[in-house]
Design a protein around this motif. Structure first.
Motif, PDB file in Angstrom:
ATOM      1  N   ALA A  15       6.611  -3.393   7.481  1.00 41.33           N
ATOM      2  CA  ALA A  15       6.671  -2.115   8.209  1.00 41.33           C
ATOM      3  C   ALA A  15       5.940  -1.017   7.435  1.00 41.33           C
ATOM      4  O   ALA A  15       5.215  -0.205   8.029  1.00 41.33           O
ATOM      5  N   TRP A  16       6.114  -0.979   6.131  1.00 41.89           N
ATOM      6  CA  TRP A  16       5.444   0.029   5.293  1.00 41.89           C
ATOM      7  C   TRP A  16       3.931  -0.082   5.423  1.00 41.89           C
ATOM      8  O   TRP A  16       3.221   0.929   5.462  1.00 41.89           O
ATOM      9  N   TYR A  17       3.445  -1.317   5.538  1.00 46.40           N
ATOM     10  CA  TYR A  17       2.002  -1.549   5.616  1.00 46.40           C
ATOM     11  C   TYR A  17       1.437  -1.284   7.015  1.00 46.40           C
ATOM     12  O   TYR A  17       0.336  -0.739   7.162  1.00 46.40           O
ATOM     13  N   LEU A  18       2.202  -1.647   8.070  1.00 44.35           N
ATOM     14  CA  LEU A  18       1.657  -1.622   9.421  1.00 44.35           C
ATOM     15  C   LEU A  18       1.984  -0.357  10.215  1.00 44.35           C
ATOM     16  O   LEU A  18       1.188   0.058  11.068  1.00 44.35           O
ATOM     17  N   ILE A  19       3.141   0.246   9.972  1.00 43.79           N
ATOM     18  CA  ILE A  19       3.553   1.372  10.809  1.00 43.79           C
ATOM     19  C   ILE A  19       2.577   2.554  10.759  1.00 43.79           C
ATOM     20  O   ILE A  19       2.281   3.149  11.812  1.00 43.79           O
ATOM     21  N   PRO A  20       2.042   2.936   9.599  1.00 48.65           N
ATOM     22  CA  PRO A  20       1.122   4.090   9.604  1.00 48.65           C
ATOM     23  C   PRO A  20      -0.065   3.912  10.546  1.00 48.65           C
ATOM     24  O   PRO A  20      -0.520   4.891  11.157  1.00 48.65           O
ATOM     25  N   ALA A  21      -0.576   2.687  10.680  1.00 50.58           N
ATOM     26  CA  ALA A  21      -1.753   2.461  11.522  1.00 50.58           C
ATOM     27  C   ALA A  21      -1.402   2.013  12.937  1.00 50.58           C
ATOM     28  O   ALA A  21      -2.145   2.286  13.878  1.00 50.58           O
ATOM     29  N   HIS A  22      -0.254   1.330  13.081  1.00 50.65           N
ATOM     30  CA  HIS A  22       0.038   0.709  14.375  1.00 50.65           C
ATOM     31  C   HIS A  22       1.350   1.181  15.008  1.00 50.65           C
ATOM     32  O   HIS A  22       1.707   0.712  16.089  1.00 50.65           O
ATOM     33  N   GLY A  23       2.069   2.045  14.366  1.00 49.63           N
ATOM     34  CA  GLY A  23       3.264   2.629  14.947  1.00 49.63           C
ATOM     35  C   GLY A  23       4.340   1.626  15.325  1.00 49.63           C
ATOM     36  O   GLY A  23       4.730   0.772  14.522  1.00 49.63           O
ATOM     37  N   ALA A  24       4.785   1.713  16.575  1.00 55.51           N
ATOM     38  CA  ALA A  24       5.887   0.864  17.039  1.00 55.51           C
ATOM     39  C   ALA A  24       5.520  -0.617  17.003  1.00 55.51           C
ATOM     40  O   ALA A  24       6.381  -1.466  16.772  1.00 55.51           O
ATOM     41  N   VAL A  25       4.253  -0.931  17.225  1.00 57.95           N
ATOM     42  CA  VAL A  25       3.827  -2.332  17.146  1.00 57.95           C
ATOM     43  C   VAL A  25       4.029  -2.861  15.725  1.00 57.95           C
ATOM     44  O   VAL A  25       4.490  -3.986  15.530  1.00 57.95           O
ATOM     45  N   GLY A  26       3.696  -2.051  14.741  1.00 61.69           N
ATOM     46  CA  GLY A  26       3.906  -2.454  13.354  1.00 61.69           C
ATOM     47  C   GLY A  26       5.374  -2.654  13.032  1.00 61.69           C
ATOM     48  O   GLY A  26       5.748  -3.609  12.329  1.00 61.69           O
TER      49      GLY A  26
END
Length: 212
Positions: free
Chosen positions: A87-98
């Motif tokens: 989540a730390w890696y993906l949320i900044p770029a992909h939001g809810a999908v991350g």
């Protein structure tokens, strides 16, 4: 018991989650409107990424019954670490999908570890050939639901797509001999709990799907 439980979980949860993923977007639009179409990727991924969680209870019961709770605790801690990391890696770029991917990856890690330990310690033999048949049938059923749904309005997509997927799924279960003779008696216990107008047709359908 563990092997049988795993098989019946696969028989019910894999088709349910695959078909739900195929029909999630039209269901979202029907219930909440087109303004929520931006959540299409999340609602499509969520059923697939939640699928491993359906198998966690059996693995937990196996380890708890033999006083191996330490593996469950470790798997839970590992899942939490994986969830935070992804989540730390993906949320900044992909939001809810991350966030969805992070949660799903954590569940896969926890369930995978518990089953790996159970298989290693107790020599559990899982019905992989049956799981492969169920997965193939579920994939084709989900694709049929999708191809029907894209040509209809949201309500029609859910109704007609769901019907098409069930027809394809049951047909493939019959052709690939997914159900076994002993399943007839086990499903009869469940069909006996249904209202009489429904139990009769369902029981006949199960009897038809169980090929000698």
């Amino acid at each position: 018991m563990t092997t049988s439980t795993f098989r019946y979980l696969a028989l019910t949860s894999i088709p349910l989650h695959f078909i739900s993923a195929a029909l999630a977007f039209p269901a979202l639009v029907f219930l909440y409107g087109k303004q929520y179409s931006g959540a299409a990727m999340v609602v499509t991924l969520a059923p697939l990424l939640c699928l491993p969680k359906a198998f966690i209870g059996t693995a937990q019961a196996l380890l708890q019954s033999s006083e191996r709770q330490s593996y469950i605790i470790f798997a839970t801690i590992l899942a939490g670490a994986v969830d935070i990391g992804v989540a730390w890696y993906l949320i900044p770029a992909h939001g809810a999908v991350g966030a969805c991917i992070g949660s799903g990856t954590a569940q896969i890690a926890a369930v995978g570890m518990m089953w790996a330990v159970g298989i290693h310690l107790y020599r559990v033999k899982l019905p992989w050939s049956q799981v492969a048949k169920i997965t193939l049938a579920s994939t084709l059923a989900a694709l049929s639901a999708h191809f029907v749904a894209v040509h209809l309005n949201p309500l029609g997509a859910v109704l007609c797509g769901g019907t098409a997927s069930l027809v394809v799924l049951l047909g493939l279960f019959y052709l690939m001999r997914v159900l076994e003779p002993q399943d007839r008696a086990r499903f009869r216990v469940l069909t006996g709990m249904l209202p009489k107008p429904i139990s009769g047709p369902v029981d006949r359908m199960v009897s038809f799907l169980v090929r000698p």
